[in-house]
Scaffold this motif. Structure first.
Motif, PDB file in Angstrom:
ATOM      1  N   ASN A 183     -11.946  10.313   4.234  1.00 16.59           N
ATOM      2  CA  ASN A 183     -11.400  11.294   3.289  1.00 16.59           C
ATOM      3  C   ASN A 183     -12.017  12.672   3.499  1.00 16.59           C
ATOM      4  O   ASN A 183     -11.321  13.693   3.477  1.00 16.59           O
TER       5      ASN A 183
ATOM      6  N   THR B  19      -9.582  10.779  -7.289  1.00  9.70           N
ATOM      7  CA  THR B  19      -9.182   9.645  -6.461  1.00  9.70           C
ATOM      8  C   THR B  19     -10.082   9.453  -5.248  1.00  9.70           C
ATOM      9  O   THR B  19     -10.616  10.418  -4.706  1.00  9.70           O
ATOM     10  N   SER B  20     -10.252   8.191  -4.841  1.00  8.03           N
ATOM     11  CA  SER B  20     -10.909   7.895  -3.567  1.00  8.03           C
ATOM     12  C   SER B  20      -9.898   7.381  -2.555  1.00  8.03           C
ATOM     13  O   SER B  20     -10.281   6.928  -1.470  1.00  8.03           O
ATOM     14  N   ARG B  21      -8.615   7.438  -2.887  1.00 12.06           N
ATOM     15  CA  ARG B  21      -7.529   7.123  -1.962  1.00 12.06           C
ATOM     16  C   ARG B  21      -7.064   8.412  -1.285  1.00 12.06           C
ATOM     17  O   ARG B  21      -6.704   9.379  -1.967  1.00 12.06           O
TER      18      ARG B  21
ATOM     19  N   ASN C 256     -14.402   8.088   1.232  1.00 12.07           N
ATOM     20  CA  ASN C 256     -14.393   6.620   1.343  1.00 12.07           C
ATOM     21  C   ASN C 256     -15.665   6.157   2.038  1.00 12.07           C
ATOM     22  O   ASN C 256     -16.606   6.933   2.254  1.00 12.07           O
TER      23      ASN C 256
ATOM     24  N   GLY D 218       0.264   4.320  -0.105  1.00  7.84           N
ATOM     25  CA  GLY D 218      -0.140   5.379   0.818  1.00  7.84           C
ATOM     26  C   GLY D 218       0.551   5.232   2.158  1.00  7.84           C
ATOM     27  O   GLY D 218       1.077   6.198   2.723  1.00  7.84           O
TER      28      GLY D 218
ATOM     29  N   ASP E  42      -5.521   1.538  -9.061  1.00 13.73           N
ATOM     30  CA  ASP E  42      -5.394   1.540  -7.608  1.00 13.73           C
ATOM     31  C   ASP E  42      -3.976   1.063  -7.317  1.00 13.73           C
ATOM     32  O   ASP E  42      -3.253   0.627  -8.204  1.00 13.73           O
ATOM     33  N   TRP E  43      -3.541   1.141  -6.048  1.00  8.98           N
ATOM     34  CA  TRP E  43      -2.174   0.717  -5.736  1.00  8.98           C
ATOM     35  C   TRP E  43      -1.877  -0.697  -6.247  1.00  8.98           C
ATOM     36  O   TRP E  43      -0.838  -0.918  -6.880  1.00  8.98           O
TER      37      TRP E  43
ATOM     38  N   ARG F 227     -10.074   3.309  -5.083  1.00  7.43           N
ATOM     39  CA  ARG F 227      -9.801   2.172  -4.214  1.00  7.43           C
ATOM     40  C   ARG F 227     -10.789   1.032  -4.464  1.00  7.43           C
ATOM     41  O   ARG F 227     -11.953   1.266  -4.818  1.00  7.43           O
TER      42      ARG F 227
ATOM     43  N   HIS G  82      -4.295   8.999   0.148  1.00  8.06           N
ATOM     44  CA  HIS G  82      -2.934   9.339  -0.252  1.00  8.06           C
ATOM     45  C   HIS G  82      -2.780   9.536  -1.749  1.00  8.06           C
ATOM     46  O   HIS G  82      -1.751  10.049  -2.200  1.00  8.06           O
ATOM     47  N   GLY G  83      -3.792   9.157  -2.533  1.00  7.04           N
ATOM     48  CA  GLY G  83      -3.838   9.635  -3.905  1.00  7.04           C
ATOM     49  C   GLY G  83      -4.041  11.140  -3.907  1.00  7.04           C
ATOM     50  O   GLY G  83      -3.427  11.877  -4.695  1.00  7.04           O
TER      51      GLY G  83
ATOM     52  N   ASN H 117       0.855  -1.183   0.000  1.00  8.26           N
ATOM     53  CA  ASN H 117       0.000   0.000   0.000  1.00  8.26           C
ATOM     54  C   ASN H 117       0.894   1.236   0.000  1.00  8.26           C
ATOM     55  O   ASN H 117       1.487   1.593   1.021  1.00  8.26           O
TER      56      ASN H 117
END
Length: 324
Positions: free
Chosen positions: A293, A267-269, A288, A39, A208-209, A189, A271-272, A37
Motif C-alpha cells: 500500500n 482502510t488497509s485495503r 499492508n 478489489g 472487509d470485503w 483487511r 482498493h478500499g 474480492n
C-alpha cells in the motif's frame, strides 16, 4: 524531479498500454477473478472499460480454473493477463497459471497488466526469471516503483518491463450512489496481508470485503464457482464469463453504494483506498504487511487531495522484500 499525478492523469497514463495492446486488436483475457474480492473485481471492471474505450476485441475470456494451456490460438491473438497484487509466491496458484501460459504460447504476445510483486523464496524468483526471459514477446507492467525496481533487478534479460497504475483507474470518475449518512468507514483487511502492528481489526464497526458481502452474495459466488468446475469437465460449453459479468456488476455496484454512505474512509485495503479516491472521498490508507500500500501510495497517490498514508516508522519501500 518527482512527477505529480491527479486522478485524471492516472487514467490518461493507462492509454500507454495501447503501445502493446493496439486499438482494435484481438485479445484473450486470462485470469479474470471468479471470487469475492471486490478489489480484484474493480481491476477486472477497469480492464473491461479499457478494452471498450480503445476498441479492443476480446475473443475469449478465461479464469485460472477453466483455461487449459495448450489450447490452439491464432498467432495474432494477444494474451492479456489480469493485473493485481498476486505476482510472486504469496499466491502460488495464480503465479503458476501465468507461468504455464507463458511456457505454452511462445508465439503469441503476452501482456501482464499492472502487478505488485512479492516473493518469500529466492528459488521461486529464479524459476520465474527463467520462464519470463525465455519468451520473445512478453510485456510485464509493474504497479509501483518498488515492483518495477525488483523486476529490473531480478528479471535481468527481460526487455519489456514498464510501470503503470492499477487498472481500476480506468473507472474514473465514479459517481456516488447516495449521499453520505455515516461519518467514517473502517475497512480493514483480515487476511494474510493484514498489518497487525498498524491496524485494529475485529471491532464491531470494522468491515472487509468478506464482511460486506452477504451470505446470499457468497452463495451466489459459490454456485458460479461450482458451475465453472462442472463446465470445464463438460468442455466449457457454457458462457461462464457472461454469467459472471452480470453477477460481478451487482457486487461492485453494492460496494459503491456501501462506500457512498460514508463521509470518509480509513482502510488497509489498497482498493478500499482506490475506490475512495474514485468516489472523491477523504481517506486514510494503512500499509499492508509487506509495504504494497505504501509503495503504491508513494508512486501514484500522494498528491491526490484528501488522502493520507500510515506506515511503520522507518519502513523501507524501495523494493519488495525477499525472505530467504
Amino acid at each position: 524531479m518527482t512527477k505529480t499525478y491527479s486522478m485524471d492523469s492516472l487514467k490518461e497514463k493507462l492509454a500507454e498500454l495501447s503501445d502493446v495492446i493496439p486499438t482494435h486488436s484481438s485479445v484473450v483475457y486470462l485470469d479474470y477473478p471468479l471470487y469475492g474480492n471486490v478489489g480484484d473485481l474493480l481491476i477486472m471492471k477497469g480492464t473491461e472499460a479499457f478494452f471498450n474505450a480503445y476498441g479492443i476485441h476480446v475473443r475469449e475470456r478465461w479464469n485460472a480454473e477453466n483455461f487449459i494451456p495448450g489450447r490452439k490460438m491464432p498467432k495474432d491473438a494477444i494474451f492479456v493477463c489480469q493485473g493485481g497484487g498476486n505476482f510472486g509466491d504469496l499466491y502460488p496458484h495464480f503465479q503458476q497459471f501465468r507461468e504455464r501460459v507463458i511456457e505454452h504460447y511462445p508465439n503469441n504476445r503476452i501482456v501482464i497488466l499492472p502487478q505488485s510483486i512479492y516473493y518469500e523464496n529466492e528459488e521461486n524468483i529464479k524459476r520465474t526469471k527463467d520462464i519470463l526471459t525465455a519468451h520473445p514477446d512478453l510485456h510485464l507492467f509493474t504497479r509501483e516503483k518498488a515492483s518495477f525496481q525488483f523486476a529490473k533487478r531480478h528479471f535481468q534479460g527481460m526487455k519489456n518491463i514498464r510501470m503503470m497504475p492499477d487498472m481500476a483507474h480506468q473507472l474514473w470518475p465514479l459517481e456516488p450512489a447516495e449521499k453520505p449518512s455515516e461519518p467514517v468507514l473502517r475497512f480493514i483487511r483480515t487476511d494474510k496481508e493484514a498489518n497487525e502492528s498498524l491496524q485494529e481489526a475485529g471491532e464491531p464497526d470494522t468491515y472487509d470485503w468478506p464482511v460486506m458481502l452477504s451470505d446470499s452474495d457468497k452463495r451466489g459466488i459459490k454456485r458460479l464457482q461450482t458451475l465453472n468446475a462442472l463446465n470445464k469437465k463438460a468442455g466449457n460449453l457454457l458462457p461462464i464469463a457472461h454469467y459472471w459479468k452480470r453477477y460481478s456488476d451487482r457486487l461492485v455496484n453494492k460496494s459503491v453504494r456501501f462506500f457512498s454512505r460514508y463521509e470518509s474512509v480509513v482502510t488497509s485495503r489498497l482498493h478500499g483506498h482506490i475506490l475512495s479516491c474514485l468516489l472523491q472521498k477523504e481517506n486514510v490508507v494503512i500499509d499492508n504487511s509487506y509495504g504494497k500500500n505504501a509503495n503504491y501510495y508513494n508512486t501514484w497517490m500522494k498528491d491526490i487531495p484528501n488522502t493520507k498514508l500510515i506506515q511503520e516508522n522507518g519502513a523501507k519501500t524501495e523494493e519488495p522484500p525477499v525472505l530467504v
